[in-house]
Structures are given as C-alpha cells and as structure tokens.
Scaffold this motif. Structure first.
Motif, mmCIF file in Angstrom:
data_model
loop_
_atom_site.group_PDB
_atom_site.id
_atom_site.type_symbol
_atom_site.label_atom_id
_atom_site.label_comp_id
_atom_site.label_asym_id
_atom_site.label_seq_id
_atom_site.Cartn_x
_atom_site.Cartn_y
_atom_site.Cartn_z
ATOM 1 N N ILE A 1 99.651 38.704 -80.478
ATOM 2 C CA ILE A 1 99.598 37.483 -81.291
ATOM 3 C C ILE A 1 100.519 36.411 -80.732
ATOM 4 C CG2 ILE A 1 100.037 36.496 -83.576
ATOM 5 C CD1 ILE A 1 99.314 39.312 -84.724
ATOM 6 N N VAL B 1 103.418 35.658 -89.572
ATOM 7 C CA VAL B 1 103.421 34.914 -88.317
ATOM 8 C C VAL B 1 103.954 33.525 -88.657
ATOM 9 C CG1 VAL B 1 102.034 33.928 -86.465
ATOM 10 C CG2 VAL B 1 101.414 36.156 -87.436
ATOM 11 N N VAL C 1 94.372 33.672 -84.603
ATOM 12 C CA VAL C 1 94.881 34.947 -85.128
ATOM 13 C C VAL C 1 93.732 35.807 -85.656
ATOM 14 C CG1 VAL C 1 96.362 36.005 -86.881
ATOM 15 C CG2 VAL C 1 97.183 34.027 -85.587
ATOM 16 N N TYR D 1 93.033 40.022 -86.629
ATOM 17 C CA TYR D 1 94.040 40.175 -87.674
ATOM 18 C C TYR D 1 93.678 39.292 -88.863
ATOM 19 C CZ TYR D 1 96.471 42.276 -83.783
ATOM 20 O OH TYR D 1 96.785 43.064 -82.711
#
Length: 73
Positions: free
Chosen positions: A20, A42, A60, A65
């Motif tokens: 990521i 995040v 993402v 995810y």
C-alpha cells in the motif's frame, strides 16, 4: 496540503504495508503515505491540485483492500 485517513478491514500481513505505501508514495501529488498495521489505517498527505482523494482511495481498493470509511481534511 490535504490529509486523507482510510479505515481498512484488518490487515493480515506486514507485506500489506509495503504494498500500500509503495503504491501511494509513487503517485504524483502524494507527499507521504503511512500504513498503521495494528489499527488498519492509511494516512496520506496529498496536493489536491495534483490528485483527488478519490484516486487515492481507488488505488487502495484496486490493490484488494476494502475501505470501511474515509475522512479528508
């Protein structure tokens, strides 16, 4: 600079962090992206004149995810 915080489903492996962070930090307009493994968050700072928050979120989710919630400030 704007900030985005994405709440993800729980991460299962430390390699998720590299995947990521690597993808986000390579994006034009993203100044800094960090993944907080234990909390599944995040955080990224970005230049809204170069990139939209939606593009960060799409990256993402495109990595596999799912995002539970997001906040831009």
């Amino acid at each position: 600079m704007k900030k985005i915080v994405l709440n993800l489903e729980p991460l299962t492996c430390p390699s998720c962090i590299k995947k990521i962070e690597g993808a986000l930090n390579r994006m034009d307009g993203v100044a800094d992206a960090k993944v907080l493994f234990n909390s599944g968050k995040v955080r990224a700072q970005f230049d809204e004149n170069q990139i939209a928050a939606e593009d960060i979120a799409k990256t993402v989710t495109g990595l596999g995810y799912p995002i539970i919630s997001q906040k831009v400030s």
